[in-house]
Design a protein around this motif. Structure first.
Motif, PDB file in Angstrom:
ATOM      1  N   ALA A  43     -38.839 -12.220  46.485  1.00  0.00           N
ATOM      2  CA  ALA A  43     -39.888 -12.758  47.351  1.00  0.00           C
ATOM      3  C   ALA A  43     -40.345 -14.157  46.959  1.00  0.00           C
ATOM      4  CB  ALA A  43     -41.089 -11.819  47.340  1.00  0.00           C
ATOM      5  N   ILE A  44     -40.457 -14.416  45.645  1.00  0.00           N
ATOM      6  CA  ILE A  44     -41.071 -15.654  45.167  1.00  0.00           C
ATOM      7  C   ILE A  44     -40.046 -16.600  44.558  1.00  0.00           C
ATOM      8  CG2 ILE A  44     -42.877 -16.628  43.692  1.00  0.00           C
ATOM      9  CD1 ILE A  44     -44.169 -13.779  43.720  1.00  0.00           C
ATOM     10  N   GLY A  45     -39.151 -16.047  43.738  1.00  0.00           N
ATOM     11  CA  GLY A  45     -38.150 -16.869  43.079  1.00  0.00           C
ATOM     12  C   GLY A  45     -37.777 -16.290  41.730  1.00  0.00           C
ATOM     13  N   PRO A  46     -36.643 -16.709  41.156  1.00  0.00           N
ATOM     14  CA  PRO A  46     -36.195 -16.168  39.875  1.00  0.00           C
ATOM     15  C   PRO A  46     -37.222 -16.292  38.753  1.00  0.00           C
ATOM     16  CG  PRO A  46     -34.412 -17.375  40.928  1.00  0.00           C
ATOM     17  CD  PRO A  46     -35.626 -17.623  41.761  1.00  0.00           C
ATOM     18  N   TRP A  47     -37.986 -17.377  38.723  1.00  0.00           N
ATOM     19  CA  TRP A  47     -38.965 -17.551  37.646  1.00  0.00           C
ATOM     20  C   TRP A  47     -40.010 -16.433  37.671  1.00  0.00           C
ATOM     21  CZ3 TRP A  47     -44.186 -17.816  38.257  1.00  0.00           C
ATOM     22  CH2 TRP A  47     -44.669 -18.088  39.547  1.00  0.00           C
ATOM     23  N   ALA A  48     -40.366 -15.971  38.875  1.00  0.00           N
ATOM     24  CA  ALA A  48     -41.367 -14.914  39.005  1.00  0.00           C
ATOM     25  C   ALA A  48     -40.819 -13.577  38.500  1.00  0.00           C
ATOM     26  CB  ALA A  48     -41.818 -14.781  40.460  1.00  0.00           C
ATOM     27  N   GLY A  49     -39.561 -13.285  38.852  1.00  0.00           N
ATOM     28  CA  GLY A  49     -38.948 -12.057  38.348  1.00  0.00           C
ATOM     29  C   GLY A  49     -38.824 -12.083  36.840  1.00  0.00           C
ATOM     30  N   PHE A  50     -38.454 -13.237  36.288  1.00  0.00           N
ATOM     31  CA  PHE A  50     -38.341 -13.416  34.838  1.00  0.00           C
ATOM     32  C   PHE A  50     -39.689 -13.165  34.161  1.00  0.00           C
ATOM     33  CE2 PHE A  50     -38.549 -15.899  30.976  1.00  0.00           C
ATOM     34  CZ  PHE A  50     -37.293 -15.790  30.402  1.00  0.00           C
ATOM     35  N   THR A  51     -40.736 -13.783  34.682  1.00  0.00           N
ATOM     36  CA  THR A  51     -42.072 -13.675  34.080  1.00  0.00           C
ATOM     37  C   THR A  51     -42.604 -12.252  34.141  1.00  0.00           C
ATOM     38  OG1 THR A  51     -42.526 -15.947  34.786  1.00  0.00           O
ATOM     39  CG2 THR A  51     -44.405 -14.609  34.118  1.00  0.00           C
ATOM     40  N   ALA A  52     -42.539 -11.642  35.327  1.00  0.00           N
ATOM     41  CA  ALA A  52     -43.053 -10.286  35.486  1.00  0.00           C
ATOM     42  C   ALA A  52     -42.256  -9.291  34.647  1.00  0.00           C
ATOM     43  CB  ALA A  52     -43.008  -9.874  36.957  1.00  0.00           C
ATOM     44  N   GLY A  53     -40.930  -9.452  34.632  1.00  0.00           N
ATOM     45  CA  GLY A  53     -40.074  -8.500  33.927  1.00  0.00           C
ATOM     46  C   GLY A  53     -40.237  -8.546  32.422  1.00  0.00           C
ATOM     47  N   TRP A  54     -40.149  -9.737  31.833  1.00  0.00           N
ATOM     48  CA  TRP A  54     -40.211  -9.810  30.374  1.00  0.00           C
ATOM     49  C   TRP A  54     -41.612  -9.558  29.834  1.00  0.00           C
ATOM     50  CZ3 TRP A  54     -36.267  -8.674  27.837  1.00  0.00           C
ATOM     51  CH2 TRP A  54     -34.994  -9.088  28.218  1.00  0.00           C
ATOM     52  N   SER A  55     -42.651  -9.933  30.565  1.00  0.00           N
ATOM     53  CA  SER A  55     -44.010  -9.612  30.101  1.00  0.00           C
ATOM     54  C   SER A  55     -44.228  -8.099  30.121  1.00  0.00           C
ATOM     55  CB  SER A  55     -45.058 -10.319  30.961  1.00  0.00           C
ATOM     56  OG  SER A  55     -44.965  -9.945  32.320  1.00  0.00           O
ATOM     57  N   PHE A  56     -43.683  -7.416  31.141  1.00  0.00           N
ATOM     58  CA  PHE A  56     -43.822  -5.963  31.212  1.00  0.00           C
ATOM     59  C   PHE A  56     -42.987  -5.282  30.134  1.00  0.00           C
ATOM     60  CE2 PHE A  56     -43.354  -1.748  33.367  1.00  0.00           C
ATOM     61  CZ  PHE A  56     -44.702  -1.471  33.503  1.00  0.00           C
ATOM     62  N   TRP A  57     -41.843  -5.861  29.814  1.00  0.00           N
ATOM     63  CA  TRP A  57     -41.010  -5.310  28.738  1.00  0.00           C
ATOM     64  C   TRP A  57     -41.763  -5.351  27.406  1.00  0.00           C
ATOM     65  CZ3 TRP A  57     -38.698  -7.291  24.214  1.00  0.00           C
ATOM     66  CH2 TRP A  57     -37.723  -6.475  23.627  1.00  0.00           C
ATOM     67  N   VAL A  58     -42.416  -6.472  27.123  1.00  0.00           N
ATOM     68  CA  VAL A  58     -43.215  -6.574  25.890  1.00  0.00           C
ATOM     69  C   VAL A  58     -44.330  -5.539  25.896  1.00  0.00           C
ATOM     70  CG1 VAL A  58     -44.777  -8.060  24.555  1.00  0.00           C
ATOM     71  CG2 VAL A  58     -42.686  -9.025  25.549  1.00  0.00           C
ATOM     72  N   LEU A  59     -44.982  -5.372  27.044  1.00  0.00           N
ATOM     73  CA  LEU A  59     -46.054  -4.380  27.166  1.00  0.00           C
ATOM     74  C   LEU A  59     -45.541  -2.974  26.870  1.00  0.00           C
ATOM     75  CD1 LEU A  59     -48.866  -3.327  28.131  1.00  0.00           C
ATOM     76  CD2 LEU A  59     -47.926  -3.334  30.452  1.00  0.00           C
ATOM     77  N   LEU A  60     -44.427  -2.591  27.498  1.00  0.00           N
ATOM     78  CA  LEU A  60     -43.899  -1.235  27.325  1.00  0.00           C
ATOM     79  C   LEU A  60     -43.461  -0.985  25.884  1.00  0.00           C
ATOM     80  CD1 LEU A  60     -41.760  -0.570  30.542  1.00  0.00           C
ATOM     81  CD2 LEU A  60     -44.084   0.171  30.044  1.00  0.00           C
ATOM     82  N   CYS A  61     -42.770  -1.932  25.281  1.00  0.00           N
ATOM     83  CA  CYS A  61     -42.293  -1.744  23.905  1.00  0.00           C
ATOM     84  C   CYS A  61     -43.457  -1.629  22.928  1.00  0.00           C
ATOM     85  CB  CYS A  61     -41.384  -2.903  23.498  1.00  0.00           C
ATOM     86  SG  CYS A  61     -39.823  -2.952  24.396  1.00  0.00           S
ATOM     87  N   THR A  62     -44.487  -2.460  23.118  1.00  0.00           N
ATOM     88  CA  THR A  62     -45.670  -2.371  22.260  1.00  0.00           C
ATOM     89  C   THR A  62     -46.367  -1.034  22.464  1.00  0.00           C
ATOM     90  OG1 THR A  62     -45.945  -4.774  22.454  1.00  0.00           O
ATOM     91  CG2 THR A  62     -47.807  -3.528  21.589  1.00  0.00           C
ATOM     92  N   ALA A  63     -46.437  -0.589  23.715  1.00  0.00           N
ATOM     93  CA  ALA A  63     -47.060   0.700  24.011  1.00  0.00           C
ATOM     94  C   ALA A  63     -46.314   1.850  23.337  1.00  0.00           C
ATOM     95  CB  ALA A  63     -47.119   0.925  25.518  1.00  0.00           C
ATOM     96  N   VAL A  64     -44.981   1.751  23.259  1.00  0.00           N
ATOM     97  CA  VAL A  64     -44.196   2.779  22.555  1.00  0.00           C
ATOM     98  C   VAL A  64     -44.688   2.917  21.121  1.00  0.00           C
ATOM     99  CG1 VAL A  64     -41.918   3.308  21.593  1.00  0.00           C
ATOM    100  CG2 VAL A  64     -42.118   2.603  23.970  1.00  0.00           C
ATOM    101  N   GLY A  65     -44.891   1.779  20.446  1.00  0.00           N
ATOM    102  CA  GLY A  65     -45.388   1.815  19.078  1.00  0.00           C
ATOM    103  C   GLY A  65     -46.788   2.393  18.978  1.00  0.00           C
ATOM    104  N   LEU A  66     -47.677   1.986  19.879  1.00  0.00           N
ATOM    105  CA  LEU A  66     -49.061   2.477  19.849  1.00  0.00           C
ATOM    106  C   LEU A  66     -49.128   3.981  20.097  1.00  0.00           C
ATOM    107  CD1 LEU A  66     -50.849  -0.374  21.856  1.00  0.00           C
ATOM    108  CD2 LEU A  66     -50.855  -0.013  19.382  1.00  0.00           C
ATOM    109  N   GLU A  67     -48.321   4.450  21.038  1.00  0.00           N
ATOM    110  CA  GLU A  67     -48.311   5.887  21.328  1.00  0.00           C
ATOM    111  C   GLU A  67     -47.726   6.672  20.165  1.00  0.00           C
ATOM    112  OE1 GLU A  67     -46.201   4.942  24.708  1.00  0.00           O
ATOM    113  OE2 GLU A  67     -48.008   4.594  25.922  1.00  0.00           O
TER     114      GLU A  67
END
Length: 459
Positions: A92-116
């Motif tokens: 919808a927006i462009g490759p930069w948007a997919g890159f930003t949303a995807g990798w920021s969410f990846w960091v969130l999920l991986c950190t959450a794995v450790g916290l859980e």
């Protein structure tokens, strides 16, 4: 307007992944995914701040989440992809948007794995004093990394039974609570409305704190749209999950908050120290309730670990498939992106080690950095839906198996709600740090993604 071809994923993504998730897996993932660790663990602080008005806080944030899920469901039913919102943002927006949303969410999920993992280890080491917490985290990490490495159906089976236990436990809790409130539970007296008289004990500030706590308790609902891409019928699975989201949120979140604040005084120390669910069951005098609820909380934490390793690996795989990450993460064998699973698990365990090695600087910085990522993702979802809906109506109206309500007005209402949450975060000292830290990470990722997009366009 970005090109509809450059960097845009194909209409049928993830051909290399298996489709081992059955409809029963997806249905239970959708049902159990709404009952996250945040509900059991984090709601106590919200109740202590907001008092009985926590019900209003969860209802308001629940409406926002329902709108987000409806938007995400519309796009995921039209374009099933393990990249979910990241792939939609690119389209919808462009490759930069997919890159930003995807990798920021990846960091969130991986950190959450450790916290859980840390939370689950604390519970088990409490049952077995003297055993090291890090060893339990390592064990959990090995188990769930192993199940995700083997086949996607293993992830589905684990989540099916985890979700069944969570749904059963919270349903039983709600039934017992309602019976006690009505005064028909043997051995208990109805509290009536005696605990609800001071509805907003800390005024608007308390409600704001409760609202912010409730927003982040809803994290994890996106997993079902990621998993749908590997199901037997992605479109049907997404449509079913999204259409039942409303009653699930109303029943499990808003309903349980209403039961808790009716049964237990909002300022009871047990609400924070033991957790609101344990405090409510203790109030009913049910023997062994505390340990029983600890088992449920443990299951919720382990379920979240399992789901987040899965989600992180699929987001990473999708990003690499779209040329936005190290190619090694995109290798698939047996229908599973095994290198991505390993990388996500290792990152999660590294977060655990940082909590021991650098508890006063690096670890808090990491936690602050992911503090507002979910809101950033929601904004990408809303903006993507605004742009893709018009395109779908024009080019492929038959793909609109799920439609956003009152488009585009409710999409704009959702965006306004997200902006309001950002303003509230900026007003509170604790969440202000999270807002700025997340903002810094997102800006860096956006700059990298935009630079990569420009470089690729010149090739």
């Amino acid at each position: 307007m970005p090109s509809t071809t450059t960097g845009t994923p194909p209409s049928t993504d993830d051909a290399a992944l298996s489709h081992g998730l059955k409809q029963r897996h997806l249905s239970m993932i959708a049902l159990g995914g709404v009952i996250g660790a945040g509900l059991f663990v984090g709601s106590g602080a919200g109740i202590a701040a907001a008092g009985p008005s926590i019900v209003v806080a969860y209802a308001l944030s629940g409406v926002l989440v329902m709108l987000v899920m409806r938007m995400l469901g519309e796009m995921s039913a039209a374009y099933p992809s393990s990249g979910s919102f990241s792939a939609h943002a690119e389209r919808a927006i462009g490759p930069w948007a997919g890159f930003t949303a995807g990798w920021s969410f990846w960091v969130l999920l991986c950190t959450a794995v450790g916290l859980e993992g840390i939370g689950a280890a604390k519970i088990v080491s409490g049952w077995l004093p003297g055993t090291p917490e890090w060893a339990w985290v390592a064990l959990f990490m090995v188990v769930f990394c192993g199940t995700n490495l083997a086949a996607v159906k293993n992830f589905g089976e684990f989540e099916f039974w985890f979700a069944a236990l969570k749904v059963g436990a919270i349903t039983l809790f709600l039934v017992l609570g309602v019976l006690a409130i009505l005064g028909i539970l043997p051995g208990t007296d109805s509290p009536g409305a005696s605990h609800l008289t001071d509805f907003m004990p800390n005024g608007g500030e308390g409600l704001v704190i409760g609202l912010l706590a409730s927003v982040f308790a809803y994290g994890g609902l996106e997993t079902v749209t990621i998993a749908a891409a590997e199901s037997e019928n992605p479109v049907k699975g997404v449509a079913s999950a999204v259409r039942t989201a409303m009653w699930r949120i109303a029943l499990f979140y808003v309903g349980s908050m209403a039961v808790i604040v009716t049964l237990v005084p909002w300022d009871s120390k047990a609400v924070v120290e033991k957790g609101p669910y344990v405090a409510a069951l203790d109030e009913l005098g049910i023997p062994g309730a505390g340990q029983l609820m600890n088992v449920v909380v443990l299951v919720a934490l382990l379920s979240a670990m399992n789901a987040n390793i899965y989600g992180a690996s699929r987001i990473a795989y999708s990003l690499v498939e779209r040329g936005q990450g190290p190619k090694v993460l995109g290798r698939v064998s047996g229908g599973v992106p095994r290198i991505a699973v390993l990388a996500s698990s290792v990152f999660g365990f590294l977060c655990v080690l940082l909590s021991y090695w650098r508890p006063n600087d690096v670890f808090p910085w990491l936690l602050n950095m992911i503090g507002a990522v979910i809101l950033v993702v929601w904004i990408f979802i809303a903006v993507s839906q605004l742009r893709l809906r018009r395109r779908l109506e024009r080019e492929a109206p038959d793909k609109l198996a799920v439609r956003m309500w009152a488009f585009p007005w409710l999409t704009w209402v959702a965006l306004a709600g997200m902006a309001a949450v950002f303003v509230l975060m900026a007003r509170e000292p604790d969440t202000r740090v999270q807002l700025y830290s997340t903002g810094g990470m997102v800006l860096v990722l956006a700059a990298v993604g935009y630079t990569w997009q420009k470089a690729r366009a010149k090739q």
